[in-house]
Write an enzyme that holds these catalytic residues in place. Sequence first.
Site, PDB file in Angstrom:
ATOM      1  CG  PHE A 104      -8.200  -6.003   3.703  1.00  0.00           C
ATOM      2  CD1 PHE A 104      -9.359  -5.423   3.208  1.00  0.00           C
ATOM      3  CD2 PHE A 104      -7.776  -7.211   3.156  1.00  0.00           C
ATOM      4  CE1 PHE A 104     -10.083  -6.034   2.187  1.00  0.00           C
ATOM      5  CE2 PHE A 104      -8.489  -7.820   2.134  1.00  0.00           C
ATOM      6  CZ  PHE A 104      -9.648  -7.233   1.643  1.00  0.00           C
TER       7      PHE A 104
ATOM      8  NE  ARG B 117      -7.776   7.061  11.644  1.00  0.00           N
ATOM      9  CZ  ARG B 117      -8.492   7.964  10.972  1.00  0.00           C
ATOM     10  NH1 ARG B 117      -9.801   8.024  11.121  1.00  0.00           N
ATOM     11  NH2 ARG B 117      -7.921   8.816  10.158  1.00  0.00           N
TER      12      ARG B 117
ATOM     13  CD  GLU C 168      -0.860   2.609   6.696  1.00  0.00           C
ATOM     14  OE1 GLU C 168      -2.012   2.168   6.874  1.00  0.00           O
ATOM     15  OE2 GLU C 168      -0.481   3.697   7.157  1.00  0.00           O
TER      16      GLU C 168
ATOM     17  CB  THR D 283      -4.281  10.797  12.857  1.00  0.00           C
ATOM     18  OG1 THR D 283      -3.402   9.695  12.717  1.00  0.00           O
ATOM     19  CG2 THR D 283      -5.705  10.300  13.002  1.00  0.00           C
TER      20      THR D 283
ATOM     21  CD  GLU E 111      -9.568   3.199   7.148  1.00  0.00           C
ATOM     22  OE1 GLU E 111      -9.514   4.389   6.787  1.00  0.00           O
ATOM     23  OE2 GLU E 111      -8.816   2.714   8.000  1.00  0.00           O
TER      24      GLU E 111
ATOM     25  CD  GLN F 165      -2.718  -1.117   2.578  1.00  0.00           C
ATOM     26  OE1 GLN F 165      -2.716  -2.123   3.256  1.00  0.00           O
ATOM     27  NE2 GLN F 165      -3.377  -0.023   2.945  1.00  0.00           N
TER      28      GLN F 165
HETATM   29  N1  MTE Z   1     -11.205  -2.943  -0.339  1.00  0.00           N
HETATM   30  C1  MTE Z   1     -10.635  -4.007  -0.922  1.00  0.00           C
HETATM   31  N2  MTE Z   1     -11.306  -4.685  -1.860  1.00  0.00           N
HETATM   32  N3  MTE Z   1      -9.385  -4.432  -0.555  1.00  0.00           N
HETATM   33  C2  MTE Z   1      -8.665  -3.779   0.415  1.00  0.00           C
HETATM   34  O1  MTE Z   1      -7.540  -4.170   0.729  1.00  0.00           O
HETATM   35  N4  MTE Z   1      -8.617  -1.926   2.056  1.00  0.00           N
HETATM   36  C3  MTE Z   1      -9.423  -1.032   2.881  1.00  0.00           C
HETATM   37  C4  MTE Z   1     -10.424  -0.260   2.017  1.00  0.00           C
HETATM   38  N5  MTE Z   1     -11.129  -1.153   1.148  1.00  0.00           N
HETATM   39  C5  MTE Z   1      -9.264  -2.648   1.058  1.00  0.00           C
HETATM   40  C6  MTE Z   1     -10.547  -2.245   0.610  1.00  0.00           C
HETATM   41  C7  MTE Z   1      -8.642  -0.064   3.639  1.00  0.00           C
HETATM   42  S1  MTE Z   1      -7.956  -0.552   5.092  1.00  0.00           S
HETATM   43  C8  MTE Z   1      -8.500   1.223   3.229  1.00  0.00           C
HETATM   44  S2  MTE Z   1      -7.691   2.366   4.184  1.00  0.00           S
HETATM   45  C9  MTE Z   1      -9.032   1.692   1.935  1.00  0.00           C
HETATM   46  O2  MTE Z   1      -9.695   0.661   1.231  1.00  0.00           O
HETATM   47  C10 MTE Z   1      -7.866   2.233   1.111  1.00  0.00           C
HETATM   48  O3  MTE Z   1      -8.241   2.635  -0.149  1.00  0.00           O
HETATM   49  P1  MTE Z   1      -8.955   4.042  -0.473  1.00  0.00           P
HETATM   50  O4  MTE Z   1      -8.313   5.068   0.384  1.00  0.00           O
HETATM   51  O5  MTE Z   1      -8.690   4.239  -1.894  1.00  0.00           O
HETATM   52  O6  MTE Z   1     -10.393   3.859  -0.141  1.00  0.00           O
HETATM   53  N1  HPA Z   2      -4.947   5.916   8.906  1.00  0.00           N
HETATM   54  C1  HPA Z   2      -4.290   4.975   8.229  1.00  0.00           C
HETATM   55  N2  HPA Z   2      -2.997   4.917   8.140  1.00  0.00           N
HETATM   56  C2  HPA Z   2      -2.287   5.851   8.772  1.00  0.00           C
HETATM   57  C3  HPA Z   2      -2.907   6.861   9.503  1.00  0.00           C
HETATM   58  C4  HPA Z   2      -4.307   6.896   9.564  1.00  0.00           C
HETATM   59  O1  HPA Z   2      -4.931   7.772  10.189  1.00  0.00           O
HETATM   60  N3  HPA Z   2      -1.938   7.643  10.010  1.00  0.00           N
HETATM   61  C5  HPA Z   2      -0.772   7.098   9.617  1.00  0.00           C
HETATM   62  N4  HPA Z   2      -0.974   6.016   8.863  1.00  0.00           N
HETATM   63 MO1  MOS Z   3      -6.375   1.284   5.875  1.00  0.00          MO
HETATM   64  S1  MOS Z   3      -6.218   0.407   7.733  1.00  0.00           S
HETATM   65  O1  MOS Z   3      -6.023   2.863   6.517  1.00  0.00           O
HETATM   66  O2  MOS Z   3      -4.937   0.719   5.174  1.00  0.00           O
END
Ligand code: MTE
Ligand code: HPA
Ligand code: MOS
Length: 796
Positions: free
Chosen positions: A269, A351, A273, A483, A753, A238
Amino acid sequence: MNMRATEFTSATGGGPAGPADAGERNLAPATQSPHRPTAGGPACGVARPHESARAQVAGGATYVDDIPEVKGTLHAAPILSTVAHGRLLGVDASGTLAMAGVRGVVLAGDIPGDPVLATFVHDEPVFARDTVNHVGQVIGIVVADSVVQARRAARQVQVKIEPLPAILSPREAHAAQSYVLPPVTVRRGDPEAALARSAHRLTGQLEVGGQEHFYLEGQVAYALPLEQDQWYIHSSTQHPGEVQHWVAHALGLENNAVTVECRRMGGGFGGKETQAGHMAVWAALAARKFGRPVKLRLDRDDDFLVTGKRHPFAYDWEVGFDDTGLLTALKLTMLANCGFSADLSGPVADRAVFHVDNAYFLSDVEVASYRCKTNVQSHTAFRGFGGPQGVIAIEAILGDVARHLGLDPFDVRMRNLYGVDDRNVTHYRMKVEDNILHPLLATLEQTSQYRQRRAAIAAWNANSPVIKRGIAVTPVKFGISFTATFFNQAGALVHVFTDGSVQVNHGGTEMGQGLHTKVMQLVADELGVPFERVRCTPTETGKVPNASATAASSGTDLNGRAAQFAARNIRDNLASFVCGLDGCGAGAVTFRGGEVITPSTTRSFDEVVKAAYANRIQLWSDGFYRTPRIHYDKTTLTGRPFYYFAYGAACSEVAIDTLTGESRVLAIDILHDVGTSINPAIDIGQIEGGFIQGVGWLTTEQLVWNEQGLLTTHAPSTYKIPATGDVPEHFRIELWPEPNPEDNVFRSKAVGEPPFMLAISVWEALRDAVASARRGGAVRLDAPATAENVLRAVGN
Ligand code: MTE
Ligand code: HPA
Ligand code: MOS
């Protein structure tokens, strides 16, 4: 589960009546006709398939392990600690080296750069050195000709460890003052005095388990040596920028010597990260030592043992309230089980503090957050990023308060919601300016027929001694922005080629959430070309540098805007060019449906691009965006950490078997706020997926560490994620119809999320069912609500 289906149908015959009950799952009116793509129509606001959907289904989408291997590629597998805490006395690989195909091992002594990873807190060794800190910690890797040879050999390495006492639970850690970071307390008013004055007081405790990410594609990296000590890394990550940084740091190189690419992940998910960086560093160290390309793909069991998970939490609280259930004081202690190192535990625990209010005003409050150091995997980001662990605390408390007073929990929740004109400042001093909780909950109360169903369930339960049903509505208010304020920036690069086709690159990564699709839609509309003319390239550190992790649900908010700005620059160039031809003002030019329209002439986009190229007009551009209005004080956690809030609510109906503890989700109604949806099909998919993943966290996904600190549930045979059969037949999702009042891209809201936390309504509904099986008293139901925990809750 072996329950008889007839016993588990909804008390009202499968949920509320209406169009949703036509017999099939209703994916909300939003996906119906007005949102279907039309020829020449806009790309945004339309339910389009994910850009890779067909390729993924047909096996044509490339993941890291599908990339054709370069000749001479070697494979790596990790050597794991079998002890939770101990002194590392020696590693004997002599027997291993004689095994077929084995090339050698890579240990801490083989690291040319910094042996400690380049994280926020410099506390995590690349390979365990003098001590081991959890079962599964990586001590080194074995490199062999094939992945099977490497894995077999890694198990034969003799590691000598002298065991030391281990701390395995956050309560033990707290008692021993074992922390990865100092505690943080947020306080407002005078909670002690307010408690003393309160008409009623309750104390409570809760334990909430962690969660394995269980991305379908496991952790993997492929490191390729390039000329002159430069490196190309394919990583399922990520955060390509951080992988680049870590690899350079470990190899003792500057960041400009390393390029990281990610086309897509098979799910992240949050688990990719930071954790993905380890595979990349290990593979790169091996590649450097052997002068060959090296791939490291963790076996699923090793993935469970090596990588961090959602933080388990333990809570203690004392709450004061009046006769109507209005909270008057709260003192809450949260213990986060962070594992052996800090990783992202600081921002995760922050958070959680930011979300203990969820949707409710807390007048006199103290929240103390402890970041406990234990001898387990280093827990990390997971969808919601501590938010779910904050929200569940206040929902537990409100459920207890309502049952203590004999009130409907829905009424108690409504009573405590943030106000619009008053009672609208959070415990961290941010004014809630965009509150839609009251109308949103009132609407869901009606559309889910909550009142009628509660009455029907009560009547049904009165005649059902064994099976008990429960129902609950819980809201969500989730803060959008990283954050860590500085992460809220993004860049993009848009190219228009001479044939009029468009390529977009941005700093965000695709993990199934549909980010690339949304960015392509935004770019298509900015240039007024059909969606099909736009492609998104793999994410690469050489194209957009210093990009933040794709996380905090803000991928589209940040990268979508950056890409829109890049496309806008190109459109402006083209507009001035045609203005020159037609003698009109730039504002008079429209880009729509693949055409460029001036008051005098309509030309095709392709024709304009060709002519512009011939006239030496720049046909590509960068774009940059940073989120406005956000700031906060990291030491006191006060300020405005979030640009806006995403809201939602869910009504869940469940049944439990009071003899076996088994449970089932019977019906779900969700009303969720995504602002103006860029893509309703993708948004609803995110709501469905997030919600069901949350149900898994709170019901079946149990992580069990034994007394030696070994995670015994390290495979799908013992760790149960939800399957299609766990999705209730009645699963109705509707989108709130209003735009984001903040100037976010397309007036949309982040969706990745927030819906995860709607699953807390399932846990509350289970507590409601348990309550009807008991003769009063508080319902203590630790999460996950496994059959054992439900039985325990019913019985005590
Ligand atoms: N959806 C799918 N299909 N697969 C993933 O790994 N990760 C989730 C969410 N939805 C995820 C998902 C998480 S933890 C986050 S933070 C967001 O997608 C990240 O993508 P976005 O910021 O583009 O929504
Ligand atoms: N969300 C997800 N990932 C992060 C954050 C947050 O608020 N801050 C630092 N990494
Ligand atoms: Mo989502 S837990 O912020 O990768």
